[in-house]
Design an enzyme around this catalytic site. Sequence first.
Site: not given
Ligand code: BG6
Length: 488
Positions: A179-180, A242
């Site tokens: 989960d990044h 997230h």
């Molecule tokens: C991803 C979603 O997991 O996270 C995207 O699939 C979203 O829709 C993105 O834009 C947002 O990531 P960050 O790191 O830019 O907040």
Amino acid sequence: MEPTTFVLFGATGDLAKRKIYPALFNLFVDNKLPESFSLIGLGRRELSDEAFQANVEQSIHTFSRRKTNNPDLLKNFLRTFRYSVLDIDRKEDYQKLLKLIEQREEELRIVPNRMFYLSVGPEYFEKIAANIKESGLGTADGWKRLVIEKPFGHDLQSARDLNEQLSKAFAENEIYRIDHYLGKPMVQKLEVIQQSNPVLHAIWANNYIANVQITANETVGVEERAGYYDHVGAVRDMFQNHMLQLLMMLTMHLPNVSNSELVRFKKKKVMENLEPLLKQDVGANVIRGQYKEGSIGGKQVVGYTSEPGIASTSMNDTFIAAKLQIDDFFWRGVPIYIRTGKRMHEKSTRIVIEFKEPNTNLTQHHDESQVPNLLVFEISPNESITLQLNSKDPSKNGKYKPIQIDFHESQEDVPEAYENLIYDALQGDPTFFAHWDEVELAWAWVQPILDAFQENLVPLHHYAAGTNGPAESDALLAANGHHWWFDS
Ligand code: BG6
């Protein structure tokens, strides 16, 4: 670090190019890759090792945060990269892969520790995992690990089915679910900030906290992902994973000494204590939104249903705001507001903790300049921690004056989420990966929302692109005398 063979499925794909190769290169430059490291890229198309290496080099030039003007360094990095064609259904291809891995392990004299990174669509996870098992790729003497990225299922049942299949080939402690958001540096700091600062640890509770606000706003719309996003919506795309991960990281109560098992145990506890929402209560606690046309940063943008690939009748959610409660000793009675949306006013992921107003007033009469104490974590795009306090303004008869104590992390040389996560996976540290228990509990919690949306029990509110979402999201907080902080 132990010698590793990194087996990358989807080696010619977008994620590999934009994130994985640059992350590996940055780790290499920082001496954070194993000394004996071998990478085998897999894809459907025919590619020589040289052409593959040239592609990787190109992606590093374009996306790496590290300078790449030292050709020897790049050459050194790419030297152990090999490519093999693989059709995920063809058993022979897995046998060919096994031979190549073994041959490379022998050439490099490394023990068979193998990390299988599935940078492919989730519809292929089960098949690949089963074929890894069947082909004997994962039965060597060393360790094996599986790295996958969300979505882990489409709802509670499909997530369970997927997990059951994966667990036939990999044990839970061999699965690293990315989960990044858990790789974002500020998110990784949350546990330390709360746990190792007695001044914060002592007040991390309902006696002192009025409410918590967790926001992840984006200015982008559906982009070129209509096919994916229109099936998924904000609840599945952002909230189930997230946003709930941010909630867990913020609210878990850790003792003085912690380790990855304890962190996961405490996160699970948060999810177990999250008051369940019944389908019929979704309307009172959740705001469902979809953007219409509007202007962002002076640029006119179309509404969601006019985006290419989206049906004009789509009821998909591009925004969600929800009120949650954790029913435990520390958090009982503290409303937790979470929202996320596309085509919002600004790109910002932030957590605000609003503290209760003090009971005493030193001036004996109400001073309207008094503000609540706020602790603000800016997670991205910039990282900062701010504490808002009340002070006095000597030039104004000693009236109250809010002051901010700010800490801004330098944005230079901050490792990217993927660097942190790949490094942890290589080390075998699962702390910042989603455990199945968390994933399952998160799906179970959002399932009534998905059902209520599906059955149209909750109205879909439209909001103009470039705003802070539907007015109903403000009303959700106003009902408790609260408001979203920092909306402009
Ligand atoms: C991803 C979603 O997991 O996270 C995207 O699939 C979203 O829709 C993105 O834009 C947002 O990531 P960050 O790191 O830019 O907040």
